[in-house]
Design an enzyme around this catalytic site. Structure first.
Site, PDB file in Angstrom:
ATOM      1  N   ALA A 250       0.814  -1.223   0.000  1.00  0.00           N
ATOM      2  CA  ALA A 250       0.000   0.000   0.000  1.00  0.00           C
ATOM      3  C   ALA A 250       0.847   1.272   0.000  1.00  0.00           C
ATOM      4  CB  ALA A 250      -0.938  -0.003   1.205  1.00  0.00           C
ATOM      5  N   ALA A 251       2.105   1.159  -0.371  1.00  0.00           N
ATOM      6  CA  ALA A 251       2.977   2.338  -0.323  1.00  0.00           C
ATOM      7  C   ALA A 251       2.435   3.485  -1.168  1.00  0.00           C
ATOM      8  CB  ALA A 251       4.380   1.959  -0.790  1.00  0.00           C
ATOM      9  N   GLY A 252       1.987   3.175  -2.376  1.00  0.00           N
ATOM     10  CA  GLY A 252       1.450   4.211  -3.246  1.00  0.00           C
ATOM     11  C   GLY A 252       0.172   4.821  -2.707  1.00  0.00           C
ATOM     12  N   ASP A 253      -0.649   4.002  -2.083  1.00  0.00           N
ATOM     13  CA  ASP A 253      -1.908   4.505  -1.522  1.00  0.00           C
ATOM     14  C   ASP A 253      -1.651   5.432  -0.339  1.00  0.00           C
ATOM     15  OD1 ASP A 253      -3.294   2.988  -3.376  1.00  0.00           O
ATOM     16  OD2 ASP A 253      -3.424   1.255  -2.054  1.00  0.00           O
TER      17      ASP A 253
END
Length: 308
Positions: A250-253
């Protein structure tokens, strides 16, 4: 007063298996830890923004099943306004199957379920909510025509529209003109522009193409290399946090949720990207999607470096 943020997007339940490596086609491997977590790009971004200080309203569609009911309860626990969430009696809630390897890389397959039925007609009932939001954040795990509708309403109302173009797909030319900030990663930037993004120089070429399509500000995320910001015809390289990654799911989120909070608080796009890199840097050191999102008190100051 907390910044007003509207997130329109997907809600899934993530089923995650940690493994030594990602399986090849036809290969069966024995994995390690199994986790079942709330996820979905829209939901992840809504939770990240709420934890970091945003006043968040989330619009999504879930199935009338245990996964959907659990998701709604979790959103309420995070302090997210769920008064405009929709339930689909015909389709199940979205589900994502995720494998994470020993290097924290992942592969994901999503069964969209109710997310795919979040329609323009659904959003037409919430025009006032769209217009009242200071900033609108969307992704592409819901129908593209729904994204385009919300972007147009928000744009002509003078709101900031942030699009995280994930999962990547070709966008209609008209949509670009209604986007204030677009945040592709390297793969997504390549699909949108036809330019293979492998370093800062190629990222700058892709960013210029996106600017020419009509987007005001561009942020291309570069993984361990941080992010490239293209704003006011100037490039700024934001360094990534130096951490030992455990799970990049979920890094991008988290990056996008943090970015919207900082933008809504009046920070410059460069300052907001520093804040977002810090938040995503913390997230990759933890397992899970929403569970990895940090709280505001965990974010410290960071610096950025300008490039030509």
């Amino acid at each position: 007063m907390k910044p007003s943020i509207l997130v329109v997007g997907s809600s899934n339940t993530d089923m995650v298996i940690k493994a030594d490596h990602l399986p090849s086609p036809g290969e069966t491997i024995l994995g390690g830890t199994f986790l079942m977590n709330p996820g979905g790009k829209g939901a992840n971004q809504a939770v990240a923004a709420a934890r970091l200080g945003g006043s968040v309203t989330f619009i999504c569609k879930t199935g009338n099943d245990i996964f959907g009911k659990q998701s709604v309860q979790l959103f309420e626990d995070e302090g997210i306004d769920v008064s405009h969430l929709l339930s689909d009696s015909k389709n199940p809630s979205g589900v994502a199957l995720i494998t994470v390897d020993k290097n924290a890389e992942n592969c994901i397959v999503v069964a969209s379920g109710a997310n795919a039925s979040l329609s323009v007609a659904d959003l037409q009932q919430t025009d006032a909510v769209i217009k009242n939001a200071e900033i609108v954040l969307m992704q592409l795990e819901i129908p593209l025509e729904t994204v385009a509708y919300v972007a147009e309403i928000a744009y002509f109302n003078g709101n900031i529209v942030v699009l995280n173009p994930a999962p990547a797909c070709k966008l209609p030319d008209s949509l670009y003109k209604h986007i204030s900030i677009i945040t592709p990663n390297q793969h997504e930037a390549e699909l949108l522009t036809g330019t293979k993004v492998i370093d800062l120089e190629s990222a700058k070429i892709a960013a210029k193409i996106l600017r020419d399509k009509g987007v005001k500000d561009i942020i291309i995320t570069l993984g361990k290399a941080g992010a490239l910001v293209y704003s006011n015809l100037l490039f700024t390289h934001i360094a990534a946090e130096k951490v030992i990654a455990l799970d990049t799911t979920a890094a991008g989120d988290v990056f996008n949720g943090a970015l919207t909070v900082a933008i809504a608080e009046g920070k410059s796009i460069e300052e907001a990207t520093v804040f977002a890199c810090k938040a995503s840097g913390i997230a990759v050191t933890r397992l899970g999607a929403q569970s990895s999102a940090p709280y505001r008190n965990e974010i410290n100051s960071a610096t950025h470096q300008s490039i030509n």
